[in-house]
Design a protein around this motif. Structure first.
Motif, PDB file in Angstrom:
ATOM      1  N   HIS A  57      -1.427   2.365   6.067  1.00 53.41           N
ATOM      2  CA  HIS A  57      -2.211   2.558   4.968  1.00 53.41           C
ATOM      3  C   HIS A  57      -1.445   2.387   3.808  1.00 53.41           C
ATOM      4  O   HIS A  57      -1.930   2.114   2.388  1.00 53.41           O
ATOM      5  N   ALA A  58      -0.268   2.849   3.847  1.00 48.34           N
ATOM      6  CA  ALA A  58       0.766   2.634   2.602  1.00 48.34           C
ATOM      7  C   ALA A  58       0.820   1.257   2.213  1.00 48.34           C
ATOM      8  O   ALA A  58       0.957   0.758   1.159  1.00 48.34           O
ATOM      9  N   GLU A  59       0.933   0.198   3.250  1.00 50.92           N
ATOM     10  CA  GLU A  59       1.025  -1.234   3.035  1.00 50.92           C
ATOM     11  C   GLU A  59      -0.187  -1.653   2.139  1.00 50.92           C
ATOM     12  O   GLU A  59      -0.366  -2.681   1.391  1.00 50.92           O
ATOM     13  N   ARG A  60      -1.350  -1.179   2.692  1.00 51.35           N
ATOM     14  CA  ARG A  60      -2.765  -1.603   2.161  1.00 51.35           C
ATOM     15  C   ARG A  60      -3.143  -0.871   0.943  1.00 51.35           C
ATOM     16  O   ARG A  60      -4.214  -1.280   0.475  1.00 51.35           O
ATOM     17  N   LEU A  61      -2.447   0.077   0.281  1.00 53.00           N
ATOM     18  CA  LEU A  61      -2.735   0.825  -1.009  1.00 53.00           C
ATOM     19  C   LEU A  61      -2.979   0.129  -1.796  1.00 53.00           C
ATOM     20  O   LEU A  61      -2.516  -1.048  -2.457  1.00 53.00           O
ATOM     21  N   SER A  62      -4.203   0.028  -2.677  1.00 53.76           N
ATOM     22  CA  SER A  62      -4.352  -0.203  -3.845  1.00 53.76           C
ATOM     23  C   SER A  62      -4.943   0.685  -4.948  1.00 53.76           C
ATOM     24  O   SER A  62      -5.281   1.941  -4.516  1.00 53.76           O
ATOM     25  N   ALA A  63      -4.935   0.370  -6.170  1.00 53.46           N
ATOM     26  CA  ALA A  63      -5.406   1.381  -7.149  1.00 53.46           C
ATOM     27  C   ALA A  63      -6.645   1.028  -7.951  1.00 53.46           C
ATOM     28  O   ALA A  63      -6.594  -0.295  -7.976  1.00 53.46           O
ATOM     29  N   PRO A  64      -7.158   1.703  -8.512  1.00 49.25           N
ATOM     30  CA  PRO A  64      -8.443   1.453  -9.372  1.00 49.25           C
ATOM     31  C   PRO A  64      -7.907   0.493 -10.366  1.00 49.25           C
ATOM     32  O   PRO A  64      -6.640   0.292 -10.883  1.00 49.25           O
ATOM     33  N   GLN A  65      -8.939  -0.364 -10.892  1.00 46.04           N
ATOM     34  CA  GLN A  65      -8.546  -1.474 -12.016  1.00 46.04           C
ATOM     35  C   GLN A  65      -7.829  -0.684 -13.169  1.00 46.04           C
ATOM     36  O   GLN A  65      -8.558   0.201 -13.587  1.00 46.04           O
TER      37      GLN A  65
END
Length: 67
Positions: free
Chosen positions: A48-56
């Motif tokens: 899950h740390a590797e796949r983390l993305s943030a809002p635009q």
């Protein structure tokens, strides 16, 4: 499971990183697992740390563990 669990729902993996949001700066900060659980942060497993993305419009700052 020896350590703290991942904060993601239904994930049973051990946490390896801690995620903190800095709302005033539109920033998600991901670093090594904190020494203790904090109420306003999220512990994540490696996947899950590797796949983390943030809002635009937000940026993700990743701090790597010093060896």
């Amino acid at each position: 499971m020896d350590g703290r669990p991942c904060s993601r729902v239904a994930c049973t993996a051990d946490a390896v990183a801690t995620l903190t949001y800095v709302y005033a700066d539109s920033m998600a900060v991901l670093g090594p697992l904190s020494r203790r659980a904090e109420p306003h942060s999220y512990d994540l497993c490696a996947q899950h740390a590797e796949r983390l993305s943030a809002p635009q419009g937000w940026r993700v700052v990743r701090h790597e563990r010093l060896r």
